[in-house]
Design an enzyme around this catalytic site. Structure first.
Site, mmCIF file in Angstrom:
data_model
loop_
_atom_site.group_PDB
_atom_site.id
_atom_site.type_symbol
_atom_site.label_atom_id
_atom_site.label_comp_id
_atom_site.label_asym_id
_atom_site.label_seq_id
_atom_site.Cartn_x
_atom_site.Cartn_y
_atom_site.Cartn_z
ATOM 1 N N GLN A 72 0.841 -1.190 0.000
ATOM 2 C CA GLN A 72 0.000 0.000 0.000
ATOM 3 C C GLN A 72 0.879 1.244 0.000
ATOM 4 O OE1 GLN A 72 -2.448 1.809 3.295
ATOM 5 N NE2 GLN A 72 -4.146 1.212 1.951
ATOM 6 N N CYS A 102 -7.078 6.871 4.670
ATOM 7 C CA CYS A 102 -6.542 7.174 5.998
ATOM 8 C C CYS A 102 -6.853 8.610 6.385
ATOM 9 C CB CYS A 102 -5.033 6.943 6.021
ATOM 10 S SG CYS A 102 -4.286 7.244 7.639
ATOM 11 N N LYS A 141 -7.909 1.770 -2.135
ATOM 12 C CA LYS A 141 -8.693 1.617 -0.912
ATOM 13 C C LYS A 141 -9.221 2.996 -0.532
ATOM 14 C CE LYS A 141 -8.707 -0.444 3.713
ATOM 15 N NZ LYS A 141 -9.091 0.666 4.592
ATOM 16 N N GLY A 214 -14.650 -2.570 7.194
ATOM 17 C CA GLY A 214 -15.272 -1.777 8.247
ATOM 18 C C GLY A 214 -16.265 -2.558 9.078
ATOM 19 N N GLY A 215 -15.961 -2.744 10.361
ATOM 20 C CA GLY A 215 -16.905 -3.364 11.282
ATOM 21 C C GLY A 215 -17.074 -4.862 11.135
ATOM 22 N N GLY A 236 -9.792 -5.931 9.493
ATOM 23 C CA GLY A 236 -8.679 -5.217 10.098
ATOM 24 C C GLY A 236 -8.375 -5.675 11.507
#
Length: 338
Positions: A72, A102, A141, A214-215, A236
């Protein structure tokens, strides 16, 4: 197996471990690869200025066993990103991912990360330059939007521009990023998730490989999202703090292959790597804790896990600490569990 084949790389992206600053370094990725042969792993974000102007090529180091692994990059200058992408491809990364998600102040001050959601034409130029410069697949991303943007309006336009530039795969963190008023940590939790919008993007862009982030804290949740029609799921913090729960079963649950090894076996398989690292003073190695800090969650939820974490936390940072500290941590855990 060569992951320069897009089909193999896209298959690996059905489940990936998110790039996480200060966490997904090469030691972390080596550990995660022992648990799952198939999941796609990502480096921490590396900035293009650090590579191109700072001669920080050492940041690209990885063990070949980590494949499939993606680099990345953070940056906003097309020429500089193209040069950094060339360096990544030369090091053997089959994928170069551009960070447009980010929200940290440091990233904003460098005019990259989530703030790029406000400049889709610039992102497209960056992607176009990176694609033209080297053979690795270029991916993005992103967030669903930032600040007061309407995600339902800005996200389709953002995706349309990068698709026109040649991008075929994107990971969408299904939250806005608030660049003012929320910390990076708060940006991972407070903005509400909008999974429905990500599913809508798959309908709008059926040929775009879309992963959701996410989540997501379990393989069951990941499988539900895949079954719903998305191409991939990126996990993550759950994959980092509970690597055994997420990654050990991933090959079996996502790809129908063999279950990963028992976590005790994983620890034992780390021995040669740890001993080489502790002995490798010439290349920035030497500290046992560089490796073992990523191993603290291997036994999360299992009897004796507290003793495992405590022993490593208390002893791995001491001068001269080596493999025996890990053996003693295993013994403390087993004794507590008996």
């Amino acid at each position: 197996m060569t992951y320069s084949n897009p089909h193999l790389l896209h298959s690996a992206a059905r489940l990936s471990v998110a790039p996480m600053m200060d966490w997904t370094d090469r030691h972390c990725r080596y550990l995660h690869r022992l648990l799952s042969k198939r999941a796609l792993l990502y480096t921490e974000m590396v900035t293009s200025p650090a590579l191109v102007r700072g001669d920080a090529r050492h940041l690209l180091r990885f063990d070949p066993s980590e494949q499939p692994v993606a680099l990345q990059l953070g940056g906003s200058d097309p020429v500089e990103l193209a040069k950094a992408a060339v360096m990544g491809a030369e090091e053997g990364y089959p994928e170069i991912n551009l960070n447009c998600g980010c929200p940290s102040d440091r990233v904003q001050s460098g005019a990259f990360g989530a703030i790029l959601m406000t400049q889709p034409a610039l992102v497209a130029d960056c992607c176009r330059a990176m694609i033209a410069a080297q053979p690795a697949e270029v991916t993005v991303k992103c967030r669903i939007g930032v600040d007061d943007q309407d995600p339902a309006e800005v996200l389709p336009e953002f995706l349309a521009q990068i698709v026109a530039a040649g991008v075929e795969r994107v990971t969408i963190h299904a939250r806005k990023a608030w660049l003012q008023g929320l910390s990076p940590k708060e940006n991972r939790d407070i903005p509400p998730l909008d999974y429905d919008l990500v599913f809508e993007m798959k309908q709008l862009f059926p040929h775009l490989h879309i992963s959701i982030n996410g989540g997501i804290a379990s393989l069951e949740h990941a499988k539900t999202l895949l079954d719903g029609g998305l191409d991939g799921v990126m996990i993550g913090r759950a994959a980092y703090h509970n690597p055994t729960d997420i990654l050990r079963a991933a090959d079996a649950e996502i790809w129908g292959e063999a279950m990963g090894p028992d976590p005790v076996d994983v620890v034992l398989q780390m021995r040669d790597y740890i001993e080489a690292h502790v002995a490798d003073q010439s290349k920035g190695g030497g500290k046992l804790a560089h490796v073992t800090r990523h191993m603290l969650g291997l036994f999360a939820g299992q009897p004796g896990s507290r003793q495992w974490r405590r022993h490593l936390s208390e002893h791995a940072y001491r001068a001269g600490a080596g493999w025996s500290v890990v053996e003693d941590a295993l013994a403390a855990m087993e004794q507590a569990a008996a």
